[in-house]
Design a protein around this motif. Sequence first.
Motif, PDB file in Angstrom:
ATOM      1  N   LEU A   1       0.852  -1.190   0.000  1.00  0.00           N
ATOM      2  CA  LEU A   1       0.000   0.000   0.000  1.00  0.00           C
ATOM      3  C   LEU A   1       0.894   1.250   0.000  1.00  0.00           C
ATOM      4  O   LEU A   1       1.749   1.407   0.858  1.00  0.00           O
ATOM      5  N   THR A   2       0.694   2.082  -0.970  1.00  0.00           N
ATOM      6  CA  THR A   2       1.469   3.325  -1.039  1.00  0.00           C
ATOM      7  C   THR A   2       0.577   4.464  -0.604  1.00  0.00           C
ATOM      8  O   THR A   2      -0.507   4.673  -1.161  1.00  0.00           O
ATOM      9  N   LEU A   3       1.049   5.182   0.420  1.00  0.00           N
ATOM     10  CA  LEU A   3       0.246   6.300   0.909  1.00  0.00           C
ATOM     11  C   LEU A   3       0.482   7.513   0.034  1.00  0.00           C
ATOM     12  O   LEU A   3       1.629   7.892  -0.214  1.00  0.00           O
ATOM     13  N   PRO A   4      -0.592   8.129  -0.462  1.00  0.00           N
ATOM     14  CA  PRO A   4      -0.417   9.316  -1.304  1.00  0.00           C
ATOM     15  C   PRO A   4       0.056  10.507  -0.472  1.00  0.00           C
ATOM     16  O   PRO A   4      -0.109  10.539   0.750  1.00  0.00           O
ATOM     17  N   HIS A   5       0.627  11.472  -1.153  1.00  0.00           N
ATOM     18  CA  HIS A   5       1.065  12.682  -0.460  1.00  0.00           C
ATOM     19  C   HIS A   5      -0.167  13.473  -0.003  1.00  0.00           C
ATOM     20  O   HIS A   5      -1.162  13.554  -0.710  1.00  0.00           O
ATOM     21  N   VAL A   6      -0.069  14.010   1.205  1.00  0.00           N
ATOM     22  CA  VAL A   6      -1.173  14.822   1.732  1.00  0.00           C
ATOM     23  C   VAL A   6      -0.679  16.250   1.905  1.00  0.00           C
ATOM     24  O   VAL A   6       0.373  16.472   2.515  1.00  0.00           O
ATOM     25  N   ASP A   7      -1.428  17.164   1.353  1.00  0.00           N
ATOM     26  CA  ASP A   7      -1.107  18.584   1.539  1.00  0.00           C
ATOM     27  C   ASP A   7      -1.618  18.976   2.939  1.00  0.00           C
ATOM     28  O   ASP A   7      -2.809  19.247   3.118  1.00  0.00           O
ATOM     29  N   VAL A   8      -0.708  18.979   3.909  1.00  0.00           N
ATOM     30  CA  VAL A   8      -1.102  19.172   5.308  1.00  0.00           C
ATOM     31  C   VAL A   8      -1.824  20.504   5.504  1.00  0.00           C
ATOM     32  O   VAL A   8      -2.891  20.564   6.138  1.00  0.00           O
ATOM     33  N   ASP A   9      -1.245  21.565   4.928  1.00  0.00           N
ATOM     34  CA  ASP A   9      -1.877  22.888   5.092  1.00  0.00           C
ATOM     35  C   ASP A   9      -3.265  22.908   4.458  1.00  0.00           C
ATOM     36  O   ASP A   9      -4.206  23.508   4.988  1.00  0.00           O
ATOM     37  N   GLY A  10      -3.369  22.214   3.323  1.00  0.00           N
ATOM     38  CA  GLY A  10      -4.648  22.202   2.627  1.00  0.00           C
ATOM     39  C   GLY A  10      -5.722  21.439   3.396  1.00  0.00           C
ATOM     40  O   GLY A  10      -6.870  21.876   3.501  1.00  0.00           O
ATOM     41  N   VAL A  11      -5.331  20.302   3.963  1.00  0.00           N
ATOM     42  CA  VAL A  11      -6.314  19.453   4.668  1.00  0.00           C
ATOM     43  C   VAL A  11      -6.689  20.038   6.021  1.00  0.00           C
ATOM     44  O   VAL A  11      -7.866  20.118   6.384  1.00  0.00           O
ATOM     45  N   PHE A  12      -5.670  20.465   6.753  1.00  0.00           N
ATOM     46  CA  PHE A  12      -5.926  20.879   8.145  1.00  0.00           C
ATOM     47  C   PHE A  12      -6.033  22.396   8.310  1.00  0.00           C
ATOM     48  O   PHE A  12      -6.469  22.871   9.355  1.00  0.00           O
ATOM     49  N   GLY A  13      -5.618  23.129   7.307  1.00  0.00           N
ATOM     50  CA  GLY A  13      -5.619  24.597   7.405  1.00  0.00           C
ATOM     51  C   GLY A  13      -4.292  25.071   7.969  1.00  0.00           C
ATOM     52  O   GLY A  13      -3.832  24.571   9.003  1.00  0.00           O
TER      53      GLY A  13
END
Lengths: 400, 424
Positions: free
Chosen positions: A32-44
């Motif tokens: 399973l490859t975890l996709p990149h998460v835009d932290v600022d975008g998701v959490f503010g």
Amino acid sequence: MKPLRLAVGLALVAGWIGLAWLLWGSVVPDRLTLPHVDVDGVFGSELVARAERFERFLLILWVLGLVVSLATLALYARYGVRFAEESAAGPLGTGMLLGMLGLAIVWLTQLPFTVVALWWSRRHGVSRMGYFDAVFGDWLALGATFVSICVALLVVMGLARRVGSWWWIPGAAVFTAIAALGVLVSPYLYTGLERPDDPGLVARYERLERVEGLHGIPLRVEHVSEDTSQANAFAFGLGPSRRVVLWDTLLDGRFSNPEVDVVLAHELGHHSSDHIAKAIGWFGLFALPGALLLMLATRRLGGMGNPRAVPLALLVAAAWALVTTPAQNVVSRRAEAEADWKALQATRDPEGARGLFREFAVTSLGDPSPPTWAYVLLDTHPTLAQRVAMADAWAARRAG
Amino acid sequence: MRRVSVEGPSHPVRLVVADDLRRTRVTVFFRLILALPHLVWVTLFGLAAFTLAFVMWLAVLFERRAPASLHGFLASFTRYAVHLTAYLSLAADPYPGFTGGRPYPVDVEIDAPAIQGRWGAGFRLALAVPAFLVASTLGGSVALGSAWGGALTGGVGGLTATVAFLGWFASLVRGRMPRGMRDAAAFAIGYGAQTTAYALLLTDRYPDATPGTARPAPELPTHPVAIAVDDDLRRPRLLVLFRFPLVVPHLVWLTLWSVLVVIAALAAWILALVLGRVPQALHRFMAAFVRAVTNLTAFFFLVGRQFPGFVGAEGSYPVALTISAPAPQRRLGVLVRLLLAVPAFLLASAFFGVSLVVGVLLWFAALVTGRVPRGLRDLGVVSLRYQAQASAYALLLTSRYPDSTPALRAPHPPAPDLPNPVAA
């Protein structure tokens, strides 16, 4: 004698590896490859900055506290044996006294850090606990800690006096058995848990229970909202004593039903994957080399049968715990990831999971993407960013 | 009458006991009613005394010495309170006078005024708080009670109240007050008098809680359950601070052990009824338990310095409880042992209250100074001894009734355990 030692050593290593391999299994797909998460975008970005600031201070405090506690234990290992004069209790009792006093001194040195951490958490609205409650309650809880250290020393010193330098093999086994017993009975001793009064919540829980192939595990609610605004849940117990517990802060309206369902499914996932039994197994695996190290380190002081070795043993045990923490955290994060995956399988609601992890960042001021060293040393769960990424990965696999 | 000084001669306030233990049943029966005029009078007397004590306070602050007339008046009040407390608690028998000027079988000698320090006088009430606490748990002063209109409760509260209650029955039945109980009440009255004198600025010497420092000392009868102290007064602060959590493992252990002791006691009771004595193995098992509890209590209340062992081995602790070997016991006494033990349990609970207050005060004292005061420590030992004797009696380890004489160190080795009438 040497061939016997070699044979025992090889057998233990082989057994250790075999058991570790058995316990390592997980339903999370290997590739399973975890996709990149835009932290600022998701959490503010504002929340992320605030959480980073909040956690940075606590991390500094943790490092300082760790240095102070290790330095204290080092000094105690050097001078603590003087307190043996204060005992009229024979070798075992004297060892217990020295063990308790070592913990008491460390507790005293950690008190300022506890108070400052509480001040910081209160300042950020994460904790509502009073200073008196924190300090005095902690002081009373020391009694329970002292009972634990006394039992541990009774086992170690008793075995060391009976079987000599081989005590560490039965010692690790006895510790594991005691841990299993503790896990089994702790739900019966845990007070302050209540049945949920929301029939809808119970119905959703029972449905998830069936989905995960479980039956008859009680759901309980713990009232903590007077002390904290943080949200949490946990699974504990073994066999007939298994429980799932939700903090009432999860049910105060800040979390939607789908988000609460993800929590329920996650905790049930721990039970359906036998994580608690596996954790006891891992405990035994870490206890064995730890006990060996204790035996080797205290040999020149006459071994663990001698109470004079106890102050040094405390230092060695603390150092061993610190050194093995990253490995233990790897094991713990793997189990948590598996529970997350099972929750996604059971709820089939990645949006609910994303919402839950976003809300966790708000209520707990958890840094979604902490510094690597802090992640390695402190995080028993995947980061919030990794958990969101897993929800995304699950959704992508489902779509694909 | 035999005169026994219960307090050391060096203290400016010394209790003198010249009581022959005989009691007139009719005055015992009506004791409280007979004392009613005194209870009214002591309240008025106390009001005047505590008002004048303020004048005394100012005088000592300026002159460093109490005026002779004021000193005489307050000394009379203190003596009167001693007489009345002794009468109420059955520590003495004659009806007391109303002025405190006439000799009485339980009396105090108070030295003439002496130079006092201004600081000590200025903060006298605050300094007296620990002594007030001890005095209230001993309950030996109507003077202190009269300060807030509670002469009776102040005079016969705590240990003295229990002694008076039990002594009332004993005196009615036997026409005599048991010596141990009389001496316990006398000790409490002596301490109450010293506290009153200290609060009223009759002396700047702090009340002395040391039991049995008199010459000649109160007679401590030999007993199969004895205690000997071979301990210093130093207390390491770290162990003092963590006293409570340190005893938690012992508490868990003793709780588990006590379950077996209950079963053993039941077996011992049945076997003692059949055999006329407790078998050696059961005696040893329960004696070890009583010693372990006593050792732990001594450590917890800072009466003992060292951390005790878990198995109650004999001679293993500096505050050493010795219990004689099993001896034949009368079957009737065995049959109704729990009933007979009720008065002892009542007195033991009063002594536990004393231990508790002593423990709290020793905790603060040791935390500040790293030492415990000898007087309070010894009072703690006496309290523990009575509790241990009561437990041993109830558990059939001895047929000798507990003895409440407030003194340490028996002049002879522990007595053989022979059947003996109630001695309380």
